[in-house]
Design a protein around this motif. Structure first.
Motif, short mmCIF file in Angstrom:
data_model
loop_
_atom_site.label_atom_id
_atom_site.label_comp_id
_atom_site.label_asym_id
_atom_site.label_seq_id
_atom_site.Cartn_x
_atom_site.Cartn_y
_atom_site.Cartn_z
N VAL A 23 -79.77 26.77 -8.74
CA VAL A 23 -80.88 26.56 -9.67
C VAL A 23 -81.33 27.91 -10.19
O VAL A 23 -81.48 28.87 -9.42
N ALA A 24 -81.56 27.99 -11.50
CA ALA A 24 -82.11 29.20 -12.11
C ALA A 24 -83.34 28.77 -12.90
O ALA A 24 -83.27 27.88 -13.74
N SER A 25 -84.48 29.39 -12.59
CA SER A 25 -85.72 29.01 -13.27
C SER A 25 -86.57 30.24 -13.50
O SER A 25 -86.38 31.28 -12.85
N ARG A 26 -87.52 30.09 -14.42
CA ARG A 26 -88.42 31.22 -14.70
C ARG A 26 -89.69 30.73 -15.36
O ARG A 26 -89.75 29.65 -15.94
N ILE A 27 -90.70 31.57 -15.26
CA ILE A 27 -91.93 31.40 -16.03
C ILE A 27 -91.67 32.13 -17.33
O ILE A 27 -91.22 33.29 -17.33
N THR A 28 -91.90 31.48 -18.45
CA THR A 28 -91.40 31.95 -19.73
C THR A 28 -92.21 33.02 -20.43
O THR A 28 -91.71 33.66 -21.34
N ARG A 80 -94.97 23.83 -20.56
CA ARG A 80 -94.82 24.78 -21.67
C ARG A 80 -94.55 26.19 -21.18
O ARG A 80 -94.18 27.05 -21.97
N SER A 81 -94.77 26.43 -19.88
CA SER A 81 -94.68 27.78 -19.33
C SER A 81 -93.47 28.01 -18.43
O SER A 81 -93.31 29.10 -17.89
N VAL A 82 -92.64 26.99 -18.25
CA VAL A 82 -91.50 27.12 -17.33
C VAL A 82 -90.23 26.57 -17.96
O VAL A 82 -90.28 25.73 -18.85
N GLU A 83 -89.11 27.07 -17.46
CA GLU A 83 -87.82 26.50 -17.85
C GLU A 83 -86.84 26.75 -16.72
O GLU A 83 -87.02 27.66 -15.90
N VAL A 99 -84.04 21.44 -15.09
CA VAL A 99 -84.82 21.23 -13.87
C VAL A 99 -86.04 20.37 -14.21
O VAL A 99 -86.67 20.58 -15.25
N ASP A 100 -86.35 19.43 -13.35
CA ASP A 100 -87.56 18.61 -13.48
C ASP A 100 -88.65 19.27 -12.64
O ASP A 100 -88.56 19.32 -11.42
N PHE A 101 -89.67 19.79 -13.29
CA PHE A 101 -90.75 20.48 -12.60
C PHE A 101 -91.94 19.57 -12.30
O PHE A 101 -92.99 20.03 -11.87
#
Length: 128
Positions: A23-28, A80-83, A99-101
């Motif tokens: 999994v790769a995720s970030r706050i945009t 709106r702030s994550v992906e 990813v489902d947050f």
């Protein structure tokens, strides 16, 4: 490459190579990232973890991890702030899905140095 270090060395697992995560995720945005860190540092979860780590600090810096519900940290419009993307299938798979947050968390790893200073090591959204 690890986005934290810009190299193949992992920024969290010191001395280890950074592999391809499932999994790769970030706050945009920088604004949301800073706001998340500020929220976490003011939280009771931070105070409790800090007290536990402070009690066992000796000759080496200590790390602690927080995982707090994403909506608490980033608000009701957190999407709106994550992906993020996650691998579908086994390690060699080239298929990815978003990813489902929905029931996710914001995870932060902090380090308490021997002089009592707390540094943020990493902060990211975690989902399913």
């Amino acid at each position: 490459k690890d986005p934290m270090t810009g190299t193949t060395q992992d920024g969290v697992r010191i001395g280890k190579a950074h592999g391809t995560p499932a999994v790769a995720s970030r706050i945009t945005s920088e604004t949301s990232y800073v706001a998340a860190n500020s929220y976490l540092r003011r939280s009771s979860a931070f105070s409790e973890a800090y007290a536990r780590v402070l009690a066992r600090i000796g000759t080496a810096p200590q790390r602690f991890r927080l995982a707090v519900p994403i909506e608490d940290v980033l608000g009701p419009d957190f999407a709106r702030s994550v992906e993020g993307v996650r691998r579908v299938g086994d390690f060699g798979s080239r298929q990815w899905a978003n990813v489902d947050f929905g029931n996710g968390k914001v995870v932060a790893v902090y380090e308490l140095s021997l002089d009592g200073q707390v540094s943020l090591i990493t902060l990211y959204p975690e989902g399913e």
